[in-house]
Design an enzyme around this catalytic site. Sequence first.
Site, PDB file in Angstrom:
ATOM      1  CD  GLN A 107       7.403   4.843   0.505  1.00  0.00           C
ATOM      2  OE1 GLN A 107       6.461   5.065  -0.246  1.00  0.00           O
ATOM      3  NE2 GLN A 107       8.657   4.666   0.063  1.00  0.00           N
ATOM      4  CG  HIS A 109       2.053   7.301   0.361  1.00  0.00           C
ATOM      5  ND1 HIS A 109       3.213   7.736  -0.247  1.00  0.00           N
ATOM      6  CD2 HIS A 109       2.051   5.953   0.230  1.00  0.00           C
ATOM      7  CE1 HIS A 109       3.865   6.696  -0.739  1.00  0.00           C
ATOM      8  NE2 HIS A 109       3.185   5.606  -0.457  1.00  0.00           N
ATOM      9  CD  GLU A 134       1.398   2.961  -1.743  1.00  0.00           C
ATOM     10  OE1 GLU A 134       1.565   3.772  -2.673  1.00  0.00           O
ATOM     11  OE2 GLU A 134       2.307   2.598  -1.001  1.00  0.00           O
ATOM     12  CG  HIS A 291       4.211   1.492   3.083  1.00  0.00           C
ATOM     13  ND1 HIS A 291       3.488   2.628   3.352  1.00  0.00           N
ATOM     14  CD2 HIS A 291       4.620   1.620   1.790  1.00  0.00           C
ATOM     15  CE1 HIS A 291       3.456   3.398   2.280  1.00  0.00           C
ATOM     16  NE2 HIS A 291       4.147   2.812   1.316  1.00  0.00           N
ATOM     17  NE  ARG A 310      11.399   9.035  -0.860  1.00  0.00           N
ATOM     18  CZ  ARG A 310      10.943  10.059  -1.578  1.00  0.00           C
ATOM     19  NH1 ARG A 310      10.978  11.279  -1.074  1.00  0.00           N
ATOM     20  NH2 ARG A 310      10.455   9.861  -2.784  1.00  0.00           N
TER      21      ARG A 310
END
Length: 461
Positions: A107, A109, A134, A291, A310
Amino acid sequence: MQVPLLRLQCGVNSYDWGRVGPESAAAKYAAATAPSDFTIEADKPYAELWMGTHPSLPSKDVETQRTLLDMVQDNLALMSPEVSERYGGKLPFLFKVLSIRKALSIQAHPNKKLAEALHARDPRNYPDDNHKPEMTIAITPFEGLCGFRPLAEIVHFLKAVAPLRYLIGVQTATDFENAVRGFENTEDPEQTKKNKVALRTLFTSLMQSASENIEQAARELVAAAQSSPETFASLVNAPDTNPTNAAELASIIIRLNEQFPNDIGLFVFFFLNFVRLEPGEAMFLKADDIHAYISGDIIECMASSDNVVRAGFTPKFKDVDTLTEMLTYSYAPIDEQKLQPTDYPYTVLNAAAYSSASDSLLYDPPIEEFSVVKTSLRRTGAKATFDPLTGPSILICTGGTGKISVGHKTEEVKEGYVFFVGANAECIIENTGTGSDEENVFTTFKAFCDLTGKEDMANGH
């Protein structure tokens, strides 16, 4: 005036990849402050504990059962007027504990601009309009995939892993090798740009593979991993580029195939850095970084968003086109993805803390929404006093027992307890445990937003 210390009740998600029953740290921590009807089911997976104001799983004040979101919007001083105004009255970060039994999806973001476009176009699959950089900090040993490998490693695997070359196509693989040959480690901006274009073409070709071709290639790949693990993904005359952990790579491929048979992720594996983190080690993922997490218990902190694009290791919605278009195609060794903590300068340790080698470590990614401090108090009576911050914090205890004090309010702290600490409040934590030094460690992680010195990081840049 209300003392800005709230004990929180936090919800836990039961995604299929979570650790099962009491093996899950997320479940154990949730159970520490759970509603009376919550019990850990022995055969149920528990994946993520959420701490924050995100509407998908909002935290509540234990005492009043009001949501944290209601409370910070009713009293702007809890987050500070500046933070409240900047982030629309919501906590700027989402703090989590993840307990990973099997691989999460491959995935990325989206950045802020793409998140807004995806949310407008498809709000069901992209529920937020915010970006989601993140940070991951290991609680237990962790395995994952993070960012594209150095190009020389990708070139090696194209030559050494026949099913990978077959799946991508011999001509496409050869074109990539020719495009980057001699420039794998270049620092020239123009050539780096060309390398990224070549990597994008190669990776997109892989991701667009037909399912029947993936199935055939996966069977051949797993057969090779099972039959000759010691020389897996290796070439006879390439000692400099052969993996030093061939048998380990083979075992991971076999394990991933058991979890997701014949999945495209088995081949994405050869494009991404494989990383192990020991407890306390961390990595930071920018928006648009590819990642996948494989196993372990981790602390995760991110900008407040639940957007995920995804493309593998998942039964959920796959958006291959968006993923291949959005990635930056930056490539680097895994050490460049890791985030090194530093001593946190705004904690005062007492004598018992100093003499027992207690510490407060700061994990400070290059964005404005959050930082995290891990504090380990290694003796009974060891105490850490945190200077007031200009923004809000959330603290979770991951081991030991202690107490937390803000103003005249003191609360006991046990493993799994979670607290919200308001802006501009001095916070003191103390180890109240018993036992020998090795067993008696009071460990907390505190996520916070403090815009001081970060005003220029608009939108995470």
